[in-house]
Design an enzyme around this catalytic site. Structure first.
Site, PDB file in Angstrom:
ATOM      1  N   ASP A 260      -5.509  -0.277  -2.356  1.00 57.99           N
ATOM      2  CA  ASP A 260      -6.240  -1.190  -3.229  1.00 57.99           C
ATOM      3  C   ASP A 260      -7.574  -1.615  -2.643  1.00 57.99           C
ATOM      4  O   ASP A 260      -7.866  -1.404  -1.463  1.00 57.99           O
ATOM      5  CB  ASP A 260      -5.415  -2.467  -3.420  1.00 57.99           C
ATOM      6  CG  ASP A 260      -5.407  -3.319  -2.137  1.00 57.99           C
ATOM      7  OD1 ASP A 260      -5.067  -2.774  -1.064  1.00 57.99           O
ATOM      8  OD2 ASP A 260      -5.782  -4.505  -2.204  1.00 57.99           O
TER       9      ASP A 260
ATOM     10  N   LEU B 226      -0.358  -0.990  12.429  1.00 60.22           N
ATOM     11  CA  LEU B 226       0.728  -0.108  12.890  1.00 60.22           C
ATOM     12  C   LEU B 226       1.193  -0.513  14.282  1.00 60.22           C
ATOM     13  O   LEU B 226       2.399  -0.487  14.581  1.00 60.22           O
ATOM     14  CB  LEU B 226       0.283   1.357  12.853  1.00 60.22           C
ATOM     15  CG  LEU B 226       1.409   2.363  13.092  1.00 60.22           C
ATOM     16  CD1 LEU B 226       2.521   2.241  12.047  1.00 60.22           C
ATOM     17  CD2 LEU B 226       0.862   3.789  13.099  1.00 60.22           C
TER      18      LEU B 226
ATOM     19  N   GLY C  71       0.767  -1.243   0.000  1.00 56.15           N
ATOM     20  CA  GLY C  71       0.000   0.000   0.000  1.00 56.15           C
ATOM     21  C   GLY C  71       0.798   1.294   0.000  1.00 56.15           C
ATOM     22  O   GLY C  71       0.335   2.296  -0.533  1.00 56.15           O
TER      23      GLY C  71
ATOM     24  N   ARG D 199      -4.858   0.228  -7.425  1.00 55.24           N
ATOM     25  CA  ARG D 199      -3.695   0.771  -6.726  1.00 55.24           C
ATOM     26  C   ARG D 199      -3.005   1.910  -7.453  1.00 55.24           C
ATOM     27  O   ARG D 199      -2.445   2.797  -6.820  1.00 55.24           O
ATOM     28  CB  ARG D 199      -2.619  -0.317  -6.574  1.00 55.24           C
ATOM     29  CG  ARG D 199      -2.641  -1.012  -5.269  1.00 55.24           C
ATOM     30  CD  ARG D 199      -1.398  -1.886  -5.157  1.00 55.24           C
ATOM     31  NE  ARG D 199      -1.699  -3.127  -4.495  1.00 55.24           N
ATOM     32  CZ  ARG D 199      -1.944  -3.238  -3.182  1.00 55.24           C
ATOM     33  NH1 ARG D 199      -1.894  -2.178  -2.423  1.00 55.24           N
ATOM     34  NH2 ARG D 199      -2.235  -4.400  -2.654  1.00 55.24           N
TER      35      ARG D 199
ATOM     36  N   GLU E  44       3.319   4.124   6.359  1.00 57.18           N
ATOM     37  CA  GLU E  44       2.147   3.298   6.062  1.00 57.18           C
ATOM     38  C   GLU E  44       1.176   4.067   5.181  1.00 57.18           C
ATOM     39  O   GLU E  44       1.142   5.297   5.201  1.00 57.18           O
ATOM     40  CB  GLU E  44       1.434   2.958   7.392  1.00 57.18           C
ATOM     41  CG  GLU E  44       1.413   1.495   7.759  1.00 57.18           C
ATOM     42  CD  GLU E  44       0.508   0.620   6.913  1.00 57.18           C
ATOM     43  OE1 GLU E  44       0.612   0.626   5.670  1.00 57.18           O
ATOM     44  OE2 GLU E  44      -0.304  -0.097   7.509  1.00 57.18           O
TER      45      GLU E  44
ATOM     46  N   ASP F  91      -6.272   2.468  10.069  1.00 56.79           N
ATOM     47  CA  ASP F  91      -7.704   2.166  10.155  1.00 56.79           C
ATOM     48  C   ASP F  91      -8.000   1.754  11.605  1.00 56.79           C
ATOM     49  O   ASP F  91      -8.097   2.619  12.470  1.00 56.79           O
ATOM     50  CB  ASP F  91      -7.994   1.061   9.120  1.00 56.79           C
ATOM     51  CG  ASP F  91      -9.462   0.778   8.916  1.00 56.79           C
ATOM     52  OD1 ASP F  91     -10.268   1.706   9.009  1.00 56.79           O
ATOM     53  OD2 ASP F  91      -9.825  -0.381   8.650  1.00 56.79           O
ATOM     54  N   THR F  92      -8.070   0.458  11.916  1.00 54.74           N
ATOM     55  CA  THR F  92      -8.289   0.066  13.316  1.00 54.74           C
ATOM     56  C   THR F  92      -7.053   0.342  14.173  1.00 54.74           C
ATOM     57  O   THR F  92      -7.157   0.504  15.385  1.00 54.74           O
ATOM     58  CB  THR F  92      -8.617  -1.438  13.434  1.00 54.74           C
ATOM     59  OG1 THR F  92      -7.483  -2.184  13.001  1.00 54.74           O
ATOM     60  CG2 THR F  92      -9.840  -1.800  12.620  1.00 54.74           C
ATOM     61  N   GLY F  93      -5.864   0.339  13.548  1.00 55.23           N
ATOM     62  CA  GLY F  93      -4.611   0.558  14.267  1.00 55.23           C
ATOM     63  C   GLY F  93      -3.848  -0.722  14.547  1.00 55.23           C
ATOM     64  O   GLY F  93      -2.699  -0.682  14.979  1.00 55.23           O
TER      65      GLY F  93
HETATM   66  P1  IMP Z   1      -5.632  -1.485  10.421  1.00 50.63           P
HETATM   67  O1  IMP Z   1      -4.751  -2.596  10.887  1.00 50.63           O
HETATM   68  O2  IMP Z   1      -7.074  -1.777  10.640  1.00 50.63           O
HETATM   69  O3  IMP Z   1      -5.228  -0.121  10.924  1.00 50.63           O
HETATM   70  O4  IMP Z   1      -5.550  -1.480   8.849  1.00 50.63           O
HETATM   71  C1  IMP Z   1      -4.486  -0.989   8.150  1.00 50.63           C
HETATM   72  C2  IMP Z   1      -4.417  -1.661   6.786  1.00 50.63           C
HETATM   73  O5  IMP Z   1      -5.721  -1.976   6.270  1.00 50.63           O
HETATM   74  C3  IMP Z   1      -3.819  -0.710   5.803  1.00 50.63           C
HETATM   75  O6  IMP Z   1      -2.432  -0.866   5.740  1.00 50.63           O
HETATM   76  C4  IMP Z   1      -4.493  -1.104   4.507  1.00 50.63           C
HETATM   77  O7  IMP Z   1      -3.772  -2.138   3.883  1.00 50.63           O
HETATM   78  C5  IMP Z   1      -5.830  -1.637   4.913  1.00 50.63           C
HETATM   79  N1  IMP Z   1      -6.901  -0.630   4.747  1.00 50.63           N
HETATM   80  C6  IMP Z   1      -7.679  -0.099   5.723  1.00 50.63           C
HETATM   81  N2  IMP Z   1      -8.561   0.766   5.212  1.00 50.63           N
HETATM   82  C7  IMP Z   1      -8.344   0.813   3.886  1.00 50.63           C
HETATM   83  C8  IMP Z   1      -8.957   1.543   2.809  1.00 50.63           C
HETATM   84  O8  IMP Z   1      -9.875   2.366   2.958  1.00 50.63           O
HETATM   85  N3  IMP Z   1      -8.443   1.295   1.571  1.00 50.63           N
HETATM   86  C9  IMP Z   1      -7.424   0.420   1.337  1.00 50.63           C
HETATM   87  N4  IMP Z   1      -6.826  -0.267   2.322  1.00 50.63           N
HETATM   88  C10 IMP Z   1      -7.282  -0.081   3.585  1.00 50.63           C
HETATM   89 MG    MG Z   2      -1.454  -1.671   3.817  1.00 46.84          MG
END
Ligand code: IMP
Ligand code: MG
Length: 186
Positions: free
Chosen positions: A164, A113, A49, A170, A104, A108-110
């Site tokens: 994506d 990271l 990403g 992408r 990154e 999103d949820t965290g």
């Molecule tokens: P987290 O672990 O929920 O914070 O998600 C982070 C990962 O989810 C990112 O690195 C993306 O790969 C994917 N992601 C979350 N939201 C989106 C979105 O709106 N578009 C594309 N990828 C997303």
């Molecule tokens: Mg990603």
């Protein structure tokens, strides 16, 4: 702007190429100022990403730095993402004692990271910070520290500029919201 037709799955363009370029230059200026006294900065891009963001951001840095990448398993929206984060490819540069900046695409949820920062903290870098192009604060489930944020957006699925949906869209040169019916039926 590119001549490429906007795919049917796109609902609307959130940030165009000029919006993105302006903000990426601002982030690069801020990072360059903050790291002006080190010559051991390593930026670690999270594949896939962050590949376009990483390429643009690093070309605007005015301080010495090296780049490396890490690849994680893909992420399924809807499913509980906890435990779903898995490393597929590790960095090649040894980060111990170096100034590490994790780059990154989106927070999103965290969980992703949080996982990355734990891994790198355990390797004892001289410093550890994070930079995300996008943040969706409404979706946060883990309180994870972010040092540089490009844009804060609402809870929609975003594609383009590296991001994506099912590995598609992408390389669109802008950031766009996907039509909800595209990702909700999945
Ligand atoms: P987290 O672990 O929920 O914070 O998600 C982070 C990962 O989810 C990112 O690195 C993306 O790969 C994917 N992601 C979350 N939201 C989106 C979105 O709106 N578009 C594309 N990828 C997303
Ligand atoms: Mg990603």
């Amino acid at each position: 702007m590119s001549d490429r037709p906007v795919p049917d799955a796109i609902e609307r363009i959130l940030l165009d190429d000029v919006d993105i370029a302006t903000r990426v230059r601002e982030l690069a200026a801020q990072i360059s100022a903050d790291y002006s006294t080190t010559d051991d900065l390593v930026l670690i891009g999270v594949l896939k990403g962050a590949f376009i963001f990483m390429a643009d951001l690093t070309r605007h840095l005015t301080v010495p730095h090296r780049v490396d990448f890490i690849a994680l398993s893909s992420y399924n929206r809807g499913a509980d993402s906890r435990g779903a984060v898995r490393m597929i490819m590790d960095t090649r540069i040894n980060v111990t004692g170096r100034d590490v900046l994790v780059v990154e695409d989106i927070l999103d949820t965290g969980h992703t990271l949080d996982y990355l920062l734990r891994i790198f903290r355990a390797r004892q870098p001289a410093s550890l910070r994070s930079c995300v192009l996008l943040s969706k604060p409404d979706r946060r489930r883990v309180d994870v520290p972010v040092d540089y944020t490009g844009f804060t957006i609402s809870d929609e699925w975003v594609v383009g500029y590296g991001l994506d949906y099912a590995d598609r869209y992408r390389t669109l040169p802008y950031l766009a919201a996907l039509k909800p019916e595209v990702y909700e039926k999945a």
